[in-house]
Write a protein that holds these residues in place. Structure first.
Motif, PDB file in Angstrom:
ATOM      1  N   ASP A 133     -20.982   7.965  68.073  1.00 37.72           N
ATOM      2  CA  ASP A 133     -21.246   9.371  67.719  1.00 37.72           C
ATOM      3  C   ASP A 133     -22.826   9.747  67.773  1.00 37.72           C
ATOM      4  O   ASP A 133     -23.160  10.641  67.936  1.00 37.72           O
ATOM      5  N   PHE A 134     -23.735   8.977  67.110  1.00 39.22           N
ATOM      6  CA  PHE A 134     -25.100   9.052  67.142  1.00 39.22           C
ATOM      7  C   PHE A 134     -25.665   9.432  68.168  1.00 39.22           C
ATOM      8  O   PHE A 134     -26.353  10.030  68.543  1.00 39.22           O
TER       9      PHE A 134
ATOM     10  N   LEU B 278     -26.319  -4.114  57.434  1.00 35.44           N
ATOM     11  CA  LEU B 278     -26.915  -4.261  55.953  1.00 35.44           C
ATOM     12  C   LEU B 278     -27.609  -2.890  55.496  1.00 35.44           C
ATOM     13  O   LEU B 278     -27.326  -2.773  54.313  1.00 35.44           O
ATOM     14  N   ALA B 279     -28.029  -2.090  56.239  1.00 36.36           N
ATOM     15  CA  ALA B 279     -28.505  -0.750  55.703  1.00 36.36           C
ATOM     16  C   ALA B 279     -27.373  -0.006  55.240  1.00 36.36           C
ATOM     17  O   ALA B 279     -27.223   0.825  54.059  1.00 36.36           O
ATOM     18  N   GLU B 280     -26.154   0.101  56.030  1.00 31.48           N
ATOM     19  CA  GLU B 280     -25.077   0.586  55.494  1.00 31.48           C
ATOM     20  C   GLU B 280     -24.376   0.060  54.256  1.00 31.48           C
ATOM     21  O   GLU B 280     -23.950   0.728  53.144  1.00 31.48           O
TER      22      GLU B 280
ATOM     23  N   GLN C 187     -31.053   5.486  59.734  1.00 36.98           N
ATOM     24  CA  GLN C 187     -31.372   6.416  60.735  1.00 36.98           C
ATOM     25  C   GLN C 187     -32.317   5.801  61.751  1.00 36.98           C
ATOM     26  O   GLN C 187     -32.309   6.145  63.110  1.00 36.98           O
ATOM     27  N   SER C 188     -33.486   5.111  61.338  1.00 35.67           N
ATOM     28  CA  SER C 188     -34.171   4.357  62.227  1.00 35.67           C
ATOM     29  C   SER C 188     -33.511   3.390  63.201  1.00 35.67           C
ATOM     30  O   SER C 188     -34.189   3.197  64.201  1.00 35.67           O
ATOM     31  N   THR C 189     -32.805   2.787  62.481  1.00 34.46           N
ATOM     32  CA  THR C 189     -32.086   1.876  63.250  1.00 34.46           C
ATOM     33  C   THR C 189     -31.133   2.331  64.442  1.00 34.46           C
ATOM     34  O   THR C 189     -31.031   2.050  65.700  1.00 34.46           O
TER      35      THR C 189
ATOM     36  N   GLN D 144     -30.461  14.682  62.480  1.00 34.03           N
ATOM     37  CA  GLN D 144     -30.482  13.838  61.318  1.00 34.03           C
ATOM     38  C   GLN D 144     -28.933  13.586  61.029  1.00 34.03           C
ATOM     39  O   GLN D 144     -28.423  14.603  60.789  1.00 34.03           O
ATOM     40  N   PHE D 145     -28.509  12.204  61.243  1.00 35.20           N
ATOM     41  CA  PHE D 145     -26.979  12.108  60.853  1.00 35.20           C
ATOM     42  C   PHE D 145     -26.846  11.955  59.316  1.00 35.20           C
ATOM     43  O   PHE D 145     -27.771  11.335  58.335  1.00 35.20           O
TER      44      PHE D 145
END
Length: 352
Positions: free
Chosen positions: A327-328, A282-284, A293-295, A114-115
């Motif tokens: 990174d992810f 948009l989420a950020e 996370q899901s994206t 989990q990031f």
């Protein structure tokens, strides 16, 4: 918990709230001499390779990980060995820097990193070169199972939200007009608006223009404003899927957290290869951690090559944004013999 041989320490404080059906884990990872570690040869980023330290937290299902790109960037993760419905919070603390990242009501899949946070490091983070870095994790894990309640007695339909919804079309007792950007008027009620939104409440608490004229002018399109008001009165959004990205902006402005969560869910449900990058940006922008996370998981799962061909990818202007995705994607690729970067850096410091 005893100090581990690499000189950083992990401290655990665990408690259980039986009534609430939750376990609470407070874990503090203390990394000493942090500024000195950044200056060691072990942290040298000449090869631009990702270097990691992973620790297991005994008596918990959790592992923690810090990853370094040399002495310039630190990335923080955790994983759980079990799938859990939980909340989490991370505090990054140095004498001159205090950052918080958190997620509420999140289903964490087992054995997936989990990031939490990516932080660009300034070599002058603290004037005190002996100051430690504190990474404080708080995990609230639910283990309660809600029992279904069976009854042969029929209950009447709940009409409260329907009745409140009718107030929007019946202006008999309205005391304020709220206008869309196009000038379309909606008759509303100050007490309802005020109790649902602190931002709207502020319009009516003092001698403001809105309180004197009983008119609130907005910048929202008519349909967006209609949806916001429908949610304010009924806690429902019948047309949520039409334009969740527009509704999200209004929900954030009025501090309607549940509406933000509904928009977040709608955006996640319509995630595609074509819109993945726009959705992540948009989420950020609005700190939608579950959607981030899901994206990222969507992009990671064998879709990156297709996504790199989209217009959204071509429009990216931030190298750091691309780096966060990379990174992810490579977060799980840790070799068994991968060097413990913190242990190596601490050993180097101890020999000076």
């Amino acid at each position: 918990m005893e100090d581990n041989p690499n000189k950083y320490t992990i401290k655990l404080d665990k408690s259980t709230n039986t009534a609430a059906g939750i376990d609470i884990y407070n874990i503090t990872w203390t990394i000493p001499l942090f500024n000195q570690l950044l200056q060691t040869k072990a942290m040298d980023d000449e090869l631009r390779t990702l270097k990691n330290t992973v620790v297991e937290v005994p008596d918990t299902p959790f592992k923690l990980k810090v990853s370094f790109y040399g002495n310039a960037v630190i990335i923080i993760y955790f994983l759980s060995s079990t799938t859990s419905f939980m909340k989490w919070c991370l505090e990054f603390r140095l004498p001159d820097l205090h950052l918080i990242a958190s997620m509420i009501d999140y289903t964490l899949k087992a054995n997936e990193w989990q990031f939490c946070r990516r932080i660009r490091l300034d070599h002058d983070l603290s004037k005190d070169r002996t100051a430690p870095l504190y990474l404080s994790f708080k995990f609230i894990v639910s283990h309660a199972v809600k029992a279904a309640i069976c009854s042969n007695i029929p209950l009447p339909c709940i009409q409260l939200s329907e009745n409140f919804g009718n107030l929007l079309t019946d202006d008999s007792f309205s005391d304020v007009t709220i206008k869309s950007a196009e000038g379309i008027e909606f008759k509303a009620h100050k007490n309802v608006l005020a109790v649902r939104s602190k931002v709207l409440r502020a319009h009516f608490e003092h001698s403001t223009k809105e309180n004197i004229t009983n008119v609130v002018e907005t910048l929202w399109d008519t349909e967006v404003l209609r949806d916001v008001l429908t949610f304010v009165y009924t806690d429902k959004v019948p047309r949520l899927d039409d334009a969740p990205e527009k509704l999200l902006v209004a929900a954030d402005y009025y501090q309607l957290d549940r509406l933000k969560s509904l928009c977040e869910e709608a955006l996640n449900n319509r995630l595609t290869i074509e819109n993945a990058i726009d959705t992540l940006q948009l989420a950020e922008q609005y700190s939608l951690n579950a959607l981030i996370q899901s994206t990222l998981n969507f992009i990671k799962n064998e879709r990156i090559q297709l996504i790199k061909e989209t217009q959204g990818w071509k429009n990216i202007q931030s190298v750091e944004f691309i780096q966060r995705i990379i990174d992810f994607i490579f977060a799980d690729e840790i070799e068994i013999n991968d060097i413990d970067i913190l242990a190596a850096a601490l050993y180097e410091v101890s020999k000076k």
